[in-house]
Design an enzyme around this catalytic site. Structure first.
Site, PDB file in Angstrom:
ATOM      1  N   GLY A  30       0.897  -1.074  -0.207  1.00 21.94           N
ATOM      2  CA  GLY A  30      -0.308   0.350  -0.212  1.00 21.94           C
ATOM      3  C   GLY A  30       0.429   1.466   0.241  1.00 21.94           C
ATOM      4  O   GLY A  30       2.246   1.031  -0.313  1.00 21.94           O
ATOM      5  N   VAL A  35       4.407  -5.421   2.871  1.00 19.49           N
ATOM      6  CA  VAL A  35       3.625  -6.686   4.364  1.00 19.49           C
ATOM      7  C   VAL A  35       4.175  -8.117   3.560  1.00 19.49           C
ATOM      8  O   VAL A  35       3.941  -8.236   2.215  1.00 19.49           O
ATOM      9  CB  VAL A  35       2.728  -6.981   4.668  1.00 19.49           C
ATOM     10  N   ASP A 143      -6.443   5.326  11.905  1.00 14.94           N
ATOM     11  CA  ASP A 143      -6.915   5.712  10.305  1.00 14.94           C
ATOM     12  C   ASP A 143      -7.348   4.158  10.611  1.00 14.94           C
ATOM     13  O   ASP A 143      -7.478   3.073   9.930  1.00 14.94           O
ATOM     14  CB  ASP A 143      -5.288   5.246   9.692  1.00 14.94           C
TER      15      ASP A 143
END
Length: 542
Positions: A30, A35, A143
């Site tokens: 992202g 990741v 978030d």
């Protein structure tokens, strides 16, 4: 895809190893980084996020990143995925979290549609408890959105807390843009004003509405259109009359324009439990059958040994390729129900908000992350004897016997036996955790097997299923750990009754060993919790 389904094969540009973590697969990408799936030397799965180079090269980001991750590592509690390791000094900063073979709420809604109302109430109540733990550590999530909530057979888990603030405070946002996800922002966040714990409550209210119906409280439209409506809540609040009568009071108490008027997280958890009419700790059949089956399949896949990683290019990897190659250029896919956000328009605050001062940097979606607890919320990345452990030593009254090489006919060998270990209440409103594999008691570390908390009246919490044994053999201990399991939390006032002198507490540790604590004495502690003198025996399988 890799053979065990835990992500995508490594690409040619991906590193093979980071800081001693062997990378096995990609599991997310992202705006802030990539990741990877990895394992500790002890075999525990972790999700390792590598921050993009443009962030890592910014000195103000590094300072803020260090502060925020240190704060995030103080978070202890159920339904949070702990940050367990990090490094801000490498070519690209990175952090590691425990890995949960779960499904993000974003994925679940896209694949299966809205959840039944009881599941939504349990999801929101448990997420509210997670936010309580996060806020207690001085962290605001900032978030919270469906892709940052994971569903598992042990309930929901909140991930990626506190990290967005590091990006929000750097020169990368000097143009006036704000890091976050516009359609899941609070009014104060969308307007660029200071945020606090109540900001996360507002976001959780939005998530509750979307999870229950698939409809956003602020109607249809693109991400920035919804953000503009959210920013204008004081003038034009959301329409809530279309929501179920049982859900509407929850939404009303979360979605006030003024943060001071919103319900707090503890009140929200209690409201969800009361409305649902069942304990938030009961996850028996808490999700629809199709989701339950998918989660079970993911858990089975995650427990399958991961094969050696391979990369997708056809040629051999250069023998001296750098540890941190250039950041991947593949853009993340936008959520299916949210169109890609355009460049952020200028914002005014006269009359209706005509544009939101928001540029979206989507946080990495951890669709496969976090917990190896059969009732736990943490997976440890520390390695015994690697010189990297921190924390205070376990409080003991003597050295205890050393590890024994003798074996047992039960299929277990003794690591150590009857080692004194005092479970002493932490001073002040603090939390400590107990690692039975060392043994060690630590102030700032992800949950091991036991949590001792002096917050809200005091309690013990168990990160791995803890049961009572009727005898001292490994077979009896294992049977107690599996068949006579205690609640995941015991309040201070109930401890002497539920865990009296003579109790044999047993659990399978995060290192997959078998531990037995024999309670030998209980004395008054310095806080709400009594002090427990115990003797610890640890076995491992042959």
């Amino acid at each position: 895809m890799v053979a065990n389904g835990a992500g995508e094969r490594l690409r040619a540009e991906d590193p093979q190893e980071i800081a001693g973590y062997r990378l096995l697969a990609r599991i997310g990408e992202g705006g802030m980084g990539t990741v990877y799936l990895s394992r500790t030397r002890g075999g525990q799965l972790v999700a390792l996020k590598v921050i993009r180079r443009e962030y890592g090269s910014d000195s103000s980001f590094r300072r803020r990143f260090e502060q925020e991750v240190q704060a995030a590592r103080r978070v202890q509690g159920y339904h949070v995925v702990p940050v367990v390791d990090h490094d801000t000094t490498s070519g690209q900063p990175w952090l590691a979290a425990a890995f949960v073979p779960g499904l993000s709420l974003h994925e679940a809604l896209a694949a299966h549609g809205p959840l039944p109302l009881p599941a939504v109430l349990q999801l929101v109540g448990c997420a509210a408890r997670a936010l309580t733990a996060i806020h207690t550590a001085g962290v605001v999530h900032r978030d919270l959105k469906p892709s940052n909530i994971l569903l598992s057979d042990q309930g929901p888990y909140v991930i990626d807390f506190g990290i967005a603030r590091a990006a929000d405070a750097t020169q990368l946002t000097a143009s006036g843009s704000i890091i976050g996800t516009p359609q899941f922002m609070s009014p104060e966040h969308a307007l660029g004003e200071p945020v606090g714990p109540a900001t996360d409550v507002f976001c959780l209210g939005l998530i509750a509405a979307v999870a229950a119906t698939g409809r956003h409280p602020y109607g249809d439209g693109g991400a920035l259109t919804l953000a503009a409506r959210i920013a204008n809540t004081a003038v034009r609040p959301p329409r809530l009359d279309l929501y179920d009568d049982m859900l509407r009071p929850l939404l009303e108490r979360c979605l006030f324009h003024d943060p001071a008027d919103r319900i707090d997280t503890e009140g929200l958890a209690a409201l969800c439990e009361q409305t649902a009419g069942r304990s938030l700790n009961d996850f028996t059949g808490w999700l629809p059958q199709p989701l339950t089956e998918e989660l079970a399949a993911r858990r089975r896949t995650a427990l399958t040994p991961t094969p050696e990683p391979t990369v997708t290019d056809s040629g051999p990897r250069p023998p001296h390729s750098p540890t941190f190659p250039a950041a991947p250029t593949v853009a993340p896919s936008p959520p299916p129900y949210v169109p890609p956000a355009p460049a952020a328009p200028r914002r005014t605050r006269t009359g209706l908000v005509v544009g939101a001062a928001i540029a979206v940097v989507l946080a990495v979606v951890l669709t496969w992350t976090v917990v190896t607890r059969s009732g736990s919320s943490s997976d440890d990345v520390r390695e015994k004897g690697d010189g990297k452990q921190s924390g205070q030593p376990a409080q003991t009254t003597g050295p205890g016997p050393t590890a024994s090489a003798s074996t047992s006919a039960s299929g277990y060998t003794v690591v150590f036996q009857n080692r004194p270990l005092t479970l002493r209440s932490p001073s002040g409103a603090n939390i400590v955790v107990v690692d039975l594999d060392v043994p060690q008691i630590m102030q700032e570390s992800p949950g091991r097997e036991i949590m001792l908390s002096e917050i809200s009246g005091g309690r013990w919490g168990f990160y791995t299923p803890m049961g009572k044994s009727i005898g001292k053999t490994p077979q009896q201990c294992l049977q107690g750990a599996q068949a006579n399991v205690l609640p995941t939390e015991i309040e201070a006032k109930d401890l002497p009754t539920d865990v009296p002198v003579g109790t044999l507490l047993c659990t399978v540790t995060t290192e997959n060993r078998l531990a037995m604590l024999e309670v030998t004495a209980i004395t008054t502690g310095h806080g709400n919790l009594p002090d427990y003198a115990t003797q610890l025996t640890l076995w491992q399988k042959l």
